[in-house]
Write an enzyme that holds these catalytic residues in place. Structure first.
Site, PDB file in Angstrom:
ATOM      1  N   HIS A 120       0.835  -1.208   0.000  1.00 59.91           N
ATOM      2  CA  HIS A 120       0.000   0.000   0.000  1.00 59.91           C
ATOM      3  C   HIS A 120       0.865   1.251   0.000  1.00 59.91           C
ATOM      4  CE1 HIS A 120       1.165  -0.437   4.186  1.00 59.91           C
ATOM      5  NE2 HIS A 120       0.786   0.814   4.414  1.00 59.91           N
ATOM      6  N   ASP A 122       0.586   4.865   2.101  1.00 61.00           N
ATOM      7  CA  ASP A 122      -0.123   5.306   3.301  1.00 61.00           C
ATOM      8  C   ASP A 122      -1.259   6.283   2.996  1.00 61.00           C
ATOM      9  OD1 ASP A 122       1.337   3.812   5.144  1.00 61.00           O
ATOM     10  OD2 ASP A 122       2.902   5.332   5.294  1.00 61.00           O
ATOM     11  N   HIS A 269       4.869   0.108   0.210  1.00 60.81           N
ATOM     12  CA  HIS A 269       5.617  -0.704   1.162  1.00 60.81           C
ATOM     13  C   HIS A 269       4.729  -1.790   1.745  1.00 60.81           C
ATOM     14  CE1 HIS A 269       3.706   2.363   3.675  1.00 60.81           C
ATOM     15  NE2 HIS A 269       3.834   1.542   4.709  1.00 60.81           N
ATOM     16  N   ARG A 284       5.124   6.240  14.431  1.00 57.31           N
ATOM     17  CA  ARG A 284       5.251   6.807  13.085  1.00 57.31           C
ATOM     18  C   ARG A 284       4.776   8.251  13.064  1.00 57.31           C
ATOM     19  NH1 ARG A 284       1.728   4.384   8.372  1.00 57.31           N
ATOM     20  NH2 ARG A 284       0.568   6.334   8.438  1.00 57.31           N
TER      21      ARG A 284
END
Length: 293
Positions: A120, A122, A269, A284
């Site tokens: 995907h 993000d 990723h 994150r």
């Protein structure tokens, strides 16, 4: 063996061009196509202007960059992210107490899922998808837990000229409903009435490099508009598979206190959840982006 072969050798031939040496950072490429480990930087301290410029350049040239042995507080992690723009708030995931921009990344023996298990980009379902993500992993399993990254520049450039012409100008629906509804219920996060949904070009132009990149992914892209649904399904199946070809990938092996910073505008990723029952955990920070064109 990759299937990306033409009649006259490989269909994708990476040309890095002529790049000037770096003056303030060390750089060790993971592959010729994507990924580089950066050394000589302490992200917990104020970063001199020229060194920050070189970090920006390293990201643009390598698409995803990695830092080892970093000791960051939440405030320092957030401050590093703000060097690249305003921060993005995730529409669904839990965050650290008092820090809504700091997304919790954690999986252990009691988890029902792990973040990013499928390929995907993000939050591509946002009208303005994130520019980039800065993942700081503090705790790693004894083995496994790697993250794979793939260049969407390379995926686009591997397309035939006829396919590039066909895809040019097409848009696709990206929808967060299936990805997010109920996903974080076991962590006590209530669902929102509506999750983001947006239409983006199938091929986007990077606002910094000017290069074209494939911008569809299994995680969020539901259909291509303006063509029959069965045709859309067939084209997306092909594009998803192409984007995930190992030729375009690097693989990062985490150690405690490592950071990965990837450009969502040209990278997909996938996180490997192969370490059960062990634990992998960190935070994150996501940098806001702009509307793809």
């Amino acid at each position: 063996m990759t299937s990306l072969r033409g009649n006259n050798g490989p269909r994708y031939r990476h040309d890095p061009g002529n790049t000037a040496p770096y003056e303030t950072i060390g750089l060790d490429k993971l592959t010729p196509i994507i990924g580089a480990e950066i050394s000589g930087v302490n992200l917990a301290e104020p970063i001199p202007n020229h060194q920050m410029e070189e970090i920006h350049r390293a990201l643009a040239e390598n698409l995803v960059i990695f830092f080892r042995d970093q000791q960051l507080t939440p405030e320092q992690h957030l401050a590093f992210g703000r060097n690249f723009g305003p921060l993005h708030l995730h529409p669904a995931a839990p965050h650290a107490p008092g820090h809504p921009e700091l997304m919790i990344i954690k999986a252990d023996k009691d988890s029902s899922r792990a973040n990013g298990e499928g390929w995907h980009s993000d939050v591509s379902c946002d009208a303005e998808p994130p520019m980039g993500s800065i993942l700081y992993i503090k705790e790693t399993p004894p083995h496994g837990g790697d993250t794979l990254f793939a260049s969407m520049y390379a995926a686009y450039e591997a397309l035939s000229d006829r396919m590039k012409t066909y895809l040019d100008g097409l848009t696709a629906v990206h929808d967060g409903e299936d990805a997010y509804r109920g996903t974080y219920a076991n962590l006590g996060v209530a669902d929102k009435p509506v999750y983001p949904r947006a239409e983006h070009p199938v091929i986007r132009t990077h606002p910094v490099t000017g290069r074209k990149a494939l911008f569809v992914n299994r995680g969020f892209t539901k259909r291509i508009l303006g063509i029959p649904r069965d045709e859309s399904a067939g084209i997306l199946s092909y594009l998803f598979g192409l984007a995930e070809d190992p030729l375009f990938q690097c693989r990062f092996r985490w150690r405690p206190d490592s950071i990965a910073f990837w450009d969502n505008r040209c990278v997909q990723h996938r996180a490997m959840w192969d370490y059960w029952p062990h634990r992998r955990a960190g935070f994150r920070v996501t940098v806001a982006g702009d509307k793809p064109y």
